[in-house]
Scaffold this motif. Structure first.
Motif, short mmCIF file in Angstrom:
data_model
loop_
_atom_site.label_atom_id
_atom_site.label_comp_id
_atom_site.label_asym_id
_atom_site.label_seq_id
_atom_site.Cartn_x
_atom_site.Cartn_y
_atom_site.Cartn_z
N ARG A 13 0.76 -1.23 0.00
CA ARG A 13 0.12 0.03 0.07
C ARG A 13 0.88 1.35 0.07
NH1 ARG A 13 -2.75 -1.52 4.48
NH2 ARG A 13 -2.29 0.21 5.56
N CYS A 14 1.98 1.38 0.99
CA CYS A 14 2.79 2.61 0.91
C CYS A 14 3.67 2.96 -0.55
CB CYS A 14 3.67 2.31 2.17
SG CYS A 14 2.79 2.57 3.79
N VAL A 16 2.97 1.70 -3.21
CA VAL A 16 1.72 1.85 -4.35
C VAL A 16 1.51 3.64 -4.21
CG1 VAL A 16 -0.22 1.64 -5.75
CG2 VAL A 16 1.25 -0.29 -5.03
N ALA A 17 1.15 3.74 -3.04
CA ALA A 17 0.92 5.25 -2.69
C ALA A 17 1.99 6.44 -3.19
CB ALA A 17 0.66 5.28 -1.29
N LEU A 18 3.23 6.02 -2.69
CA LEU A 18 4.37 6.82 -2.87
C LEU A 18 4.73 6.97 -4.52
CD1 LEU A 18 6.42 5.97 0.01
CD2 LEU A 18 5.24 8.00 -0.49
N LEU A 20 2.55 6.54 -6.89
CA LEU A 20 1.15 7.37 -7.42
C LEU A 20 1.63 8.84 -7.14
CD1 LEU A 20 -1.83 5.33 -6.42
CD2 LEU A 20 -0.73 5.57 -8.94
N LEU A 21 2.11 9.32 -5.96
CA LEU A 21 2.08 10.48 -5.45
C LEU A 21 3.18 11.18 -6.27
CD1 LEU A 21 1.57 10.64 -1.76
CD2 LEU A 21 0.34 11.69 -3.32
N LYS A 63 -6.10 9.53 -8.87
CA LYS A 63 -4.91 8.75 -8.43
C LYS A 63 -4.34 9.10 -7.02
CE LYS A 63 -3.64 6.24 -12.52
NZ LYS A 63 -2.84 6.00 -13.62
N VAL A 64 -4.18 10.67 -7.08
CA VAL A 64 -3.66 11.21 -5.68
C VAL A 64 -4.47 10.85 -4.56
CG1 VAL A 64 -3.37 13.31 -4.57
CG2 VAL A 64 -2.33 13.03 -6.90
N ALA A 67 -3.97 7.29 -3.48
CA ALA A 67 -2.64 7.39 -2.77
C ALA A 67 -2.98 7.78 -1.06
CB ALA A 67 -1.87 8.15 -3.24
N PHE A 70 -4.86 4.97 0.44
CA PHE A 70 -3.85 3.86 0.95
C PHE A 70 -3.26 4.35 2.11
CE2 PHE A 70 -3.54 1.90 -3.49
CZ PHE A 70 -4.68 1.34 -3.57
N SER A 118 -2.72 -3.40 -7.24
CA SER A 118 -3.99 -2.91 -6.82
C SER A 118 -5.09 -4.07 -6.81
CB SER A 118 -4.24 -1.81 -7.82
OG SER A 118 -4.36 -2.00 -9.06
#
Length: 124
Positions: A13-14, A16-18, A20-21, A63-64, A67, A70, A118
């Motif tokens: 999760r982290c 993928v979030a990073l 995306l950001l 997407k943000v 993120a 998540f 995802s």
């Protein structure tokens, strides 16, 4: 222990979030070797796919938000699966558009990987 509490799930999760950001904030106007077609920026990439500028802004905003969902999942786990389901749809479309412009696998690889992770987050 629920699946969303495992270390593996949290790390995915982290990461993928990073990613995306990163892609949708500080790297949005920078060239990368993964941009579709011959695009140098995110807006050029969406244009190469035949998509409107507004679509790029909408997708970027979503997407943000995903993120942030998540990352918020540690406190609000109910956000994880719906955010992941939306991301599965968006990344499926990304893969489709990479195929549409006949990108080599190397350019589409990040889309495939984010789609894979995802999907894992959505079903676990």
């Amino acid at each position: 222990m629920e699946e969303w509490q495992t270390t593996e799930h949290a790390v995915i999760r982290c990461v993928v979030a990073l990613v995306l950001l990163s892609v949708w904030t500080w790297r949005v106007n920078r060239p990368t070797s993964f941009r579709g077609a011959k695009a140098r920026t995110m807006l050029e990439e969406f244009k190469a796919y035949g998509l409107a500028r507004g679509t790029a802004y909408l997708v970027g905003g979503i997407k943000v938000t995903i993120a942030l969902c998540f990352l918020s999942g540690f406190w609000f786990p109910v956000l994880i699966r719906p955010a992941a389901a939306i991301l599965v749809f968006l990344m499926s479309m990304a893969v489709f558009y990479h195929l549409k412009v006949e990108d080599k696998l190397r350019k589409a690889l990040p889309a495939y990987l984010i789609l894979f992770f995802s999907t894992y987050l959505m079903i676990s």
